[in-house]
Write a protein that holds these residues in place. Structure first.
Motif, PDB file in Angstrom:
ATOM      1  N   LYS A  17       0.304   3.691  -2.702  1.00 32.62           N
ATOM      2  CA  LYS A  17      -0.344   4.868  -2.939  1.00 32.62           C
ATOM      3  C   LYS A  17       0.199   6.398  -2.803  1.00 32.62           C
ATOM      4  CE  LYS A  17      -4.258   2.204  -1.320  1.00 32.62           C
ATOM      5  NZ  LYS A  17      -5.422   1.778  -0.033  1.00 32.62           N
ATOM      6  N   TYR A  38      -5.220   3.814  -6.164  1.00 35.31           N
ATOM      7  CA  TYR A  38      -3.598   4.018  -6.122  1.00 35.31           C
ATOM      8  C   TYR A  38      -3.573   5.192  -7.383  1.00 35.31           C
ATOM      9  CZ  TYR A  38      -2.648   0.047  -3.663  1.00 35.31           C
ATOM     10  OH  TYR A  38      -2.545  -0.817  -2.406  1.00 35.31           O
ATOM     11  N   GLU A  69       0.789  -1.230   0.130  1.00 30.68           N
ATOM     12  CA  GLU A  69       0.074  -0.085   0.019  1.00 30.68           C
ATOM     13  C   GLU A  69       0.877   1.294  -0.055  1.00 30.68           C
ATOM     14  OE1 GLU A  69      -3.062  -0.474   3.003  1.00 30.68           O
ATOM     15  OE2 GLU A  69      -4.176  -1.654   1.487  1.00 30.68           O
ATOM     16  N   ASP A  94      -4.414  -7.374   1.002  1.00 28.51           N
ATOM     17  CA  ASP A  94      -4.824  -5.947   1.326  1.00 28.51           C
ATOM     18  C   ASP A  94      -6.183  -5.848   1.165  1.00 28.51           C
ATOM     19  OD1 ASP A  94      -5.052  -6.911  -1.588  1.00 28.51           O
ATOM     20  OD2 ASP A  94      -4.789  -4.933  -2.335  1.00 28.51           O
TER      21      ASP A  94
END
Ligand code: SF4
Length: 436
Positions: free
Chosen positions: A219, A362, A216, A321
């Motif tokens: 991002k 994203y 993550e 995730d």
């Protein structure tokens, strides 16, 4: 294409191996050494697949997992797979068959030498955790003809409506109790030890937390990682033999602290040719990578400043995730839910929704499908996915074709040309938006 040099990576001389890479190399090398010594040390070996693997359960019986897909991709990266595939084709395996299977069969027929060049032991058990891909079943049918050993089959129902129902979970737990665990007891000569399994599952959850943090981190703008080419290294330990182990915890802790540092310094991913200087395009990728020309393939993206910020392939061994963690309080139920949730076990609508969410979460400029015709599990429906994703997100998609480990199906000039044209189109869209 007129890409400014800013998008290029720094000189190779600046590349340095990070601690996590060295750690991973030691872990994987050590595991292969343990496999090659298994016979002389009296240890038993289980052949099994990545999606839906039951690593904690196998390890609670002191069994060593050996994963044929990992051996195949390692052979691909070492330029050995072409010869193995031709060997299997000489034996009658068709051109359309998954090339992991042919690579594995060819490797077996040529002496079963693993990635370290040492002979891998035959299996004491074939443990088929069947999660969505029909080829898994045919693959182990072939291996069953080669080896005189027991087979345990865990049938995992397909997530046809995108949900895990209690009866799915109960069905798997029942098979674990009545089929899988008795076979593991028989092969290992040990009794099932639930406390040991729980300890291991608690370690899994900690490593999974760190892996999710790492994935993550993409991002952020710029992304400190490449979530496809870089992530295939990051998922290596957890998707293979190290889930639920102290080494797995160490690896993901170390990796996370390295990425935290890159993030703090606002640095992009480190590629085989050095750190990326500038992020110009953020892409989501669907489909497995090509392994025989892996570095060249990655370079086609990173030298244009294209970073992959999310990929379905990095979820092939589990969608952590999306919230799943192994839960030590419910050991068999959690293993069942893990198997049900693997990417290969998801239907097309769920896959599209997942990719759609990635594009949004994203902040991707585009998405690319790498279609591998010999991998039915991924390639079926990809053109439909392309169309639906474009309609739903308004983000343009690109489509390329290659193979997993068959070097005959990596057409370098063709793929490079398509990637460049695609990125050029993104650039034009961006310029016309800016001028409106
Ligand atoms: S078809 Fe695809 S998912 Fe199935 S075993 Fe081959 S590579 Fe894996």
């Amino acid at each position: 294409m007129s890409t400014p040099p800013a998008g290029k990576t720094a000189a190779p001389a600046t590349t340095q191996k990070e601690q996590s890479m060295l750690l991973q190399k030691q872990m994987i090398g050590g595991h292969y050494d343990a496999l090659t010594r298994a016979r002389e040390e009296g240890r038993k070996v289980v052949y099994t697949f990545v999606p839906g693997n039951l690593t904690e359960l196998m390890r609670s019986f002191d069994l060593l997992p050996n994963l044929p897909e990992i051996n195949a991709l390692q052979s691909g990266m070492r330029k050995l797979s072409g010869g193995y595939i031709q060997e299997a084709e000489k034996l009658g395996h068709s051109e359309d068959v998954c090339t992991y299977v042919k690579c594995d069969i060819g490797m077996l027929k040529k002496g079963n030498l693993g990635p370290t060049g040492k002979k891998l032991p035959p299996p004491d058990l074939l443990l088929l955790s069947y999660t969505g891909c029909f080829t898994f079943m045919k693959w182990f049918e072939l291996l069953r003809h080669e080896y005189d050993c027991p087979v345990a089959m865990l049938h995992v129902p397909y997530q046809s409506d995108g949900r895990i129902h209690p009866h799915h979970r109960d069905y798997i737990v029942e098979q674990l109790r009545s089929e899988v665990i008795p076979k593991l007891e028989q092969v290992s000569g040990r009794r099932y030890d639930e406390d040991r399994l729980k300890e291991s599952l608690a370690l899994s959850a900690r490593a999974e937390d760190d892996l999710v943090w790492v994935l993550e981190s993409a991002k952020n703008i710029p992304s400190p990682i490449d979530a496809y080419f870089g992530a295939v290294y990051y998922i290596g330990p957890i998707f293979s033999a190290f889930r639920g182990t102290p080494e797995g915890i160490d690896y993901y802790r170390t990796l996370r602290s390295e990425i935290e540092e890159r993030l703090r310094r606002k640095q992009g991913p480190i590629t085989p040719d050095g750190p990326m200087a500038e992020e110009r395009y953020r892409l989501v990728v669907e489909g497995p990578p090509n392994w025989t020309s892996f570095r060249e393939f990655w370079k086609m993206f990173h030298e244009e400043g294209a970073v992959i910020v999310a990929s379905s392939y990095a979820k092939v061994g589990g969608l952590y995730d999306r919230g799943f963690r192994h839960d030590p309080a419910r050991p068999l139920e959690t293993l069942a839910e893990y198997c049900l949730g693997c990417y290969t076990n998801l239907g097309l609508p769920t896959r599209v929704e997942l990719l759609q969410d990635y594009i949004r979460e994203y902040r991707a400029d585009g998405f690319m499908i790498n279609s591998v015709k010999s991998c039915n599990s991924f390639s079926v429906g990809q053109l439909l996915m392309l169309r639906q994703l474009e309609e739903r997100t308004g983000v343009p998609g690109g489509f390329i074709e290659s193979d997993l480990v068959d070097p005959r199906y990596f057409s370098s000039a063709n793929i490079k040309n398509r990637i460049e044209s695609y990125l050029q189109m993104l650039e034009q869209k961006r310029s016309s938006k800016a001028s409106q």
